[in-house]
Design a protein around this motif. Structure first.
Motif, PDB file in Angstrom:
ATOM      1  N   SER A  74       0.722  -1.321  -0.187  1.00 62.64           N
ATOM      2  CA  SER A  74      -0.126  -0.037   0.029  1.00 62.64           C
ATOM      3  C   SER A  74       0.819   1.243  -0.115  1.00 62.64           C
ATOM      4  CB  SER A  74      -1.014   0.054   1.150  1.00 62.64           C
ATOM      5  OG  SER A  74      -0.331  -0.009   2.471  1.00 62.64           O
ATOM      6  N   ASP A  75       0.316   2.385  -0.378  1.00 64.35           N
ATOM      7  CA  ASP A  75       1.032   3.733  -0.378  1.00 64.35           C
ATOM      8  C   ASP A  75       0.208   4.570   0.347  1.00 64.35           C
ATOM      9  OD1 ASP A  75       1.072   6.240  -2.897  1.00 64.35           O
ATOM     10  OD2 ASP A  75       2.499   5.634  -1.111  1.00 64.35           O
ATOM     11  N   HIS A  76       1.258   5.493   1.407  1.00 63.97           N
ATOM     12  CA  HIS A  76       0.574   6.116   2.251  1.00 63.97           C
ATOM     13  C   HIS A  76      -0.341   7.410   1.718  1.00 63.97           C
ATOM     14  CE1 HIS A  76       4.326   8.152   0.633  1.00 63.97           C
ATOM     15  NE2 HIS A  76       3.882   9.311   1.233  1.00 63.97           N
ATOM     16  N   ARG A  77      -0.041   7.463   0.146  1.00 69.33           N
ATOM     17  CA  ARG A  77      -0.978   8.407  -0.355  1.00 69.33           C
ATOM     18  C   ARG A  77      -2.188   7.814  -1.202  1.00 69.33           C
ATOM     19  NH1 ARG A  77       3.783  11.196  -3.680  1.00 69.33           N
ATOM     20  NH2 ARG A  77       4.361   8.934  -3.650  1.00 69.33           N
ATOM     21  N   THR A  78      -3.265   8.427  -1.069  1.00 67.25           N
ATOM     22  CA  THR A  78      -4.359   7.618  -1.699  1.00 67.25           C
ATOM     23  C   THR A  78      -4.877   8.189  -3.004  1.00 67.25           C
ATOM     24  OG1 THR A  78      -5.875   8.667  -0.347  1.00 67.25           O
ATOM     25  CG2 THR A  78      -5.305   6.676   0.455  1.00 67.25           C
ATOM     26  N   VAL A  79      -5.284   7.407  -3.984  1.00 60.13           N
ATOM     27  CA  VAL A  79      -5.800   8.101  -5.103  1.00 60.13           C
ATOM     28  C   VAL A  79      -7.336   7.795  -5.187  1.00 60.13           C
ATOM     29  CG1 VAL A  79      -5.637   8.275  -7.716  1.00 60.13           C
ATOM     30  CG2 VAL A  79      -3.844   7.925  -6.221  1.00 60.13           C
ATOM     31  N   PRO A  80      -8.149   8.838  -5.125  1.00 60.38           N
ATOM     32  CA  PRO A  80      -9.751   8.823  -4.862  1.00 60.38           C
ATOM     33  C   PRO A  80     -10.157   8.018  -6.395  1.00 60.38           C
ATOM     34  CG  PRO A  80      -9.108  10.983  -3.993  1.00 60.38           C
ATOM     35  CD  PRO A  80      -7.758  10.164  -4.746  1.00 60.38           C
ATOM     36  N   GLY A  81     -11.188   7.486  -6.033  1.00 55.98           N
ATOM     37  CA  GLY A  81     -11.583   6.845  -7.411  1.00 55.98           C
ATOM     38  C   GLY A  81     -11.247   5.812  -7.898  1.00 55.98           C
ATOM     39  N   THR A  82     -10.113   4.889  -7.228  1.00 58.57           N
ATOM     40  CA  THR A  82     -10.058   3.566  -7.559  1.00 58.57           C
ATOM     41  C   THR A  82     -10.754   2.601  -7.074  1.00 58.57           C
ATOM     42  OG1 THR A  82      -8.074   3.898  -6.239  1.00 58.57           O
ATOM     43  CG2 THR A  82      -7.596   4.765  -8.205  1.00 58.57           C
ATOM     44  N   GLY A  83     -11.877   2.862  -6.540  1.00 53.84           N
ATOM     45  CA  GLY A  83     -12.213   1.655  -5.879  1.00 53.84           C
ATOM     46  C   GLY A  83     -13.464   0.729  -6.773  1.00 53.84           C
ATOM     47  N   PRO A  84     -14.205  -0.078  -5.933  1.00 56.21           N
ATOM     48  CA  PRO A  84     -15.076  -1.121  -6.862  1.00 56.21           C
ATOM     49  C   PRO A  84     -15.859  -0.531  -7.822  1.00 56.21           C
ATOM     50  CG  PRO A  84     -14.981  -1.720  -4.543  1.00 56.21           C
ATOM     51  CD  PRO A  84     -14.122  -0.139  -4.586  1.00 56.21           C
ATOM     52  N   GLU A  85     -16.367   0.928  -7.439  1.00 56.25           N
ATOM     53  CA  GLU A  85     -17.198   1.610  -8.619  1.00 56.25           C
ATOM     54  C   GLU A  85     -16.675   1.730  -9.964  1.00 56.25           C
ATOM     55  OE1 GLU A  85     -20.726   2.859  -8.677  1.00 56.25           O
ATOM     56  OE2 GLU A  85     -20.616   1.043  -7.621  1.00 56.25           O
ATOM     57  N   GLY A 101       9.195  16.962 -11.522  1.00 53.65           N
ATOM     58  CA  GLY A 101       8.776  17.558 -10.398  1.00 53.65           C
ATOM     59  C   GLY A 101       7.505  17.666  -9.845  1.00 53.65           C
ATOM     60  N   MET A 102       6.401  16.384 -10.486  1.00 55.14           N
ATOM     61  CA  MET A 102       5.275  16.639 -10.320  1.00 55.14           C
ATOM     62  C   MET A 102       4.914  15.636  -9.072  1.00 55.14           C
ATOM     63  SD  MET A 102       3.582  18.349 -12.738  1.00 55.14           S
ATOM     64  CE  MET A 102       2.054  17.847 -13.180  1.00 55.14           C
ATOM     65  N   GLU A 103       4.156  16.030  -8.257  1.00 58.21           N
ATOM     66  CA  GLU A 103       3.526  14.746  -7.193  1.00 58.21           C
ATOM     67  C   GLU A 103       2.982  13.702  -8.076  1.00 58.21           C
ATOM     68  OE1 GLU A 103       3.054  13.718  -3.126  1.00 58.21           O
ATOM     69  OE2 GLU A 103       4.201  15.458  -4.060  1.00 58.21           O
ATOM     70  N   TRP A 104       3.484  12.351  -7.599  1.00 61.27           N
ATOM     71  CA  TRP A 104       3.139  11.358  -8.571  1.00 61.27           C
ATOM     72  C   TRP A 104       2.732  10.057  -7.698  1.00 61.27           C
ATOM     73  CZ3 TRP A 104       4.763  12.137 -13.808  1.00 61.27           C
ATOM     74  CH2 TRP A 104       4.163  11.101 -14.789  1.00 61.27           C
ATOM     75  N   PRO A 105       1.627  10.167  -7.021  1.00 61.45           N
ATOM     76  CA  PRO A 105       1.175   8.993  -6.355  1.00 61.45           C
ATOM     77  C   PRO A 105       0.831   7.792  -7.390  1.00 61.45           C
ATOM     78  CG  PRO A 105      -0.600  10.462  -6.153  1.00 61.45           C
ATOM     79  CD  PRO A 105       0.725  11.157  -6.895  1.00 61.45           C
ATOM     80  N   ILE A 106       1.140   6.677  -6.961  1.00 61.68           N
ATOM     81  CA  ILE A 106       0.920   5.420  -7.776  1.00 61.68           C
ATOM     82  C   ILE A 106      -0.536   4.852  -7.458  1.00 61.68           C
ATOM     83  CG2 ILE A 106       1.686   3.277  -8.760  1.00 61.68           C
ATOM     84  CD1 ILE A 106       3.582   5.256  -9.385  1.00 61.68           C
ATOM     85  N   ALA A 107      -1.527   5.084  -8.410  1.00 61.41           N
ATOM     86  CA  ALA A 107      -2.684   4.747  -8.315  1.00 61.41           C
ATOM     87  C   ALA A 107      -3.174   3.125  -8.051  1.00 61.41           C
ATOM     88  CB  ALA A 107      -3.663   5.161  -9.522  1.00 61.41           C
ATOM     89  N   TYR A 108      -2.122   2.355  -8.688  1.00 62.32           N
ATOM     90  CA  TYR A 108      -2.560   0.866  -8.609  1.00 62.32           C
ATOM     91  C   TYR A 108      -1.266  -0.008  -8.002  1.00 62.32           C
ATOM     92  CZ  TYR A 108      -6.643   2.512 -11.263  1.00 62.32           C
ATOM     93  OH  TYR A 108      -7.501   3.173 -11.693  1.00 62.32           O
ATOM     94  N   ARG A 109      -1.046   0.500  -6.810  1.00 67.37           N
ATOM     95  CA  ARG A 109       0.325  -0.020  -6.246  1.00 67.37           C
ATOM     96  C   ARG A 109      -0.079  -1.277  -5.737  1.00 67.37           C
ATOM     97  NH1 ARG A 109       4.794   2.883  -3.937  1.00 67.37           N
ATOM     98  NH2 ARG A 109       3.674   4.671  -4.613  1.00 67.37           N
ATOM     99  N   ARG A 110      -0.201  -2.337  -6.462  1.00 65.05           N
ATOM    100  CA  ARG A 110      -0.872  -3.612  -5.868  1.00 65.05           C
ATOM    101  C   ARG A 110       0.188  -4.744  -6.504  1.00 65.05           C
ATOM    102  NH1 ARG A 110      -7.344  -2.622  -7.200  1.00 65.05           N
ATOM    103  NH2 ARG A 110      -7.297  -0.693  -6.518  1.00 65.05           N
ATOM    104  N   GLU A 111       0.048  -6.007  -5.877  1.00 61.66           N
ATOM    105  CA  GLU A 111       0.625  -7.221  -6.435  1.00 61.66           C
ATOM    106  C   GLU A 111       0.299  -7.525  -7.708  1.00 61.66           C
ATOM    107  OE1 GLU A 111       3.058  -8.446  -4.582  1.00 61.66           O
ATOM    108  OE2 GLU A 111       2.574  -7.235  -3.005  1.00 61.66           O
ATOM    109  N   THR A 118      -2.293   3.724 -21.497  1.00 61.92           N
ATOM    110  CA  THR A 118      -2.795   4.266 -20.033  1.00 61.92           C
ATOM    111  C   THR A 118      -1.579   4.578 -19.111  1.00 61.92           C
ATOM    112  OG1 THR A 118      -3.298   2.462 -19.087  1.00 61.92           O
ATOM    113  CG2 THR A 118      -4.930   3.617 -20.195  1.00 61.92           C
ATOM    114  N   ASP A 119      -0.502   3.974 -19.308  1.00 60.70           N
ATOM    115  CA  ASP A 119       0.517   3.810 -18.319  1.00 60.70           C
ATOM    116  C   ASP A 119       0.150   3.114 -16.859  1.00 60.70           C
ATOM    117  OD1 ASP A 119       3.169   4.513 -18.389  1.00 60.70           O
ATOM    118  OD2 ASP A 119       2.953   6.507 -18.028  1.00 60.70           O
ATOM    119  N   PHE A 120      -1.141   2.287 -16.874  1.00 60.49           N
ATOM    120  CA  PHE A 120      -1.266   1.437 -15.793  1.00 60.49           C
ATOM    121  C   PHE A 120      -0.335   0.500 -15.237  1.00 60.49           C
ATOM    122  CE2 PHE A 120      -2.799  -2.461 -13.981  1.00 60.49           C
ATOM    123  CZ  PHE A 120      -3.762  -2.174 -13.024  1.00 60.49           C
ATOM    124  N   PRO A 121       0.278   0.517 -14.177  1.00 59.26           N
ATOM    125  CA  PRO A 121      -0.270   0.969 -12.933  1.00 59.26           C
ATOM    126  C   PRO A 121       0.060   2.288 -12.337  1.00 59.26           C
ATOM    127  CG  PRO A 121       1.214  -0.834 -12.195  1.00 59.26           C
ATOM    128  CD  PRO A 121       1.494  -0.648 -13.798  1.00 59.26           C
TER     129      PRO A 121
END
Length: 305
Positions: free
Chosen positions: A2-13, A59-69, A262-265
């Motif tokens: 997990s990442d200490h920064r969360t990305v809203p909107g990446t849930g089950p919906e 230099g952009m803030e770049w949280p990884i939205a899909y930091r998963r196994e 897309t560049d996923f993840p």
């Protein structure tokens, strides 16, 4: 993981909304030509680079939205309805490409919906291992001029480009100067490659950001040049390098050679944002169907969905 920064909107919906997007277009799913899978320890280093805001992030803030196994990431792409995706992997030094290619053979074997991806680097023996990769079934190559810090027109790569052109194997290449310029980024080095190998199936990553119009020039000049949408047109990228509205008619005219990426993840926002960004361009449903599925399905000769 997990990442200490969360990305809203990446849930089950999100799964429901992504599937709704392509279902409304009457598509059998999505074809995403720019997703990253690589050995886990390499991927963790890539994520660490983004976390540290390394110089190539602009230099952009770049949280990884899909930091998963790995298994979770492949499962999520399938839930999204991505019929085919890639394992965009790339070396940053000599001696690394062959090792990555060996890993990719195994990944493709255990991940049948991943288009077998290989890579290359300007070094002695590159034509030999590229030939072996093609013989082993590689369907797409990744080249990263920015991270690799090499000239794509380096004579060491000339034989490899010729081999890939003859084999008709596409190459997704990060050659634009975004999010930060490199020593050999920009349209000029790629123009030299294409002058020697006009039949090379180059897919310019990120629409060539920020030199969008220069790479549109190359796509209009060379019929085998394509562009992928990776991160382009999203709110995140528009703040960094806005796509010029005056170029939208040219983008519409190249509708059969623009591919969803897309560049996923490794994106700092939900997957759905890339799809909505394309929809907001207002180029029509037929254009969207081509970009999000049909152009990629045709390029990679996918079976009908």
């Amino acid at each position: 993981m997990s990442d200490h920064r969360t990305v809203p909107g990446t849930g089950p919906e999100e799964v429901r909304h992504v599937r709704g997007f392509w279902e409304e277009l009457g598509l059998p799913g999505l074809v995403d030509v720019h997703t990253h899978f690589m050995p886990e320890r390499v991927l963790r280093k890539v994520w660490g680079y983004f976390d540290a805001l390394g110089p190539l992030t602009g230099g952009m803030e770049w949280p990884i939205a899909y930091r998963r196994e790995e298994e979770e990431r492949t499962a999520l792409l399938r839930e999204f309805g991505v019929r085919a995706f890639t394992a965009m992997l790339y070396p940053h030094k000599p001696g690394m490409a062959q090792w990555l290619n060996d890993w990719a053979v195994d990944f493709a074997r255990r991940t049948p919906d991943c288009l077998h991806t290989s890579t290359l680097f300007p070094e002695p023996g590159v034509e030999t291992y590229v030939g072996r990769a093609v013989e082993a079934g590689a369907r797409v190559f990744k080249a990263h001029v920015q991270v690799g810090a090499y000239d794509p027109a380096d004579e060491l790569l000339d034989g490899a480009w010729g081999l890939l052109a003859d084999a008709g194997v596409p190459v997704v290449i990060h050659c634009g100067s975004g999010p930060a310029p490199g020593k050999h980024t920009g349209p000029e080095p790629i123009a030299r490659v294409l002058a020697r190998h006009p039949r090379l199936r180059l897919v310019v990553a990120h629409m060539g950001m920020p030199e969008y119009e220069d790479f549109l020039d190359l796509a209009e000049r060379y019929e085998q040049v394509r562009l992928d949408t990776t991160m382009a047109f999203t709110d995140f990228s528009e703040r960094l390098a806005p796509f010029p509205r005056r170029a939208l008619p040219r983008l519409a005219g190249l509708g059969d050679r623009v591919l969803l990426g897309t560049d996923f993840p490794n994106i700092p926002y939900p997957y759905l944002q890339q799809l909505h960004a394309l929809e907001r361009l207002g180029l029509g449903d037929a254009w969207l169907r081509g970009v999000c599925h049909d152009n990629g399905a045709r390029l990679f000769e996918l079976p009908e969905g």
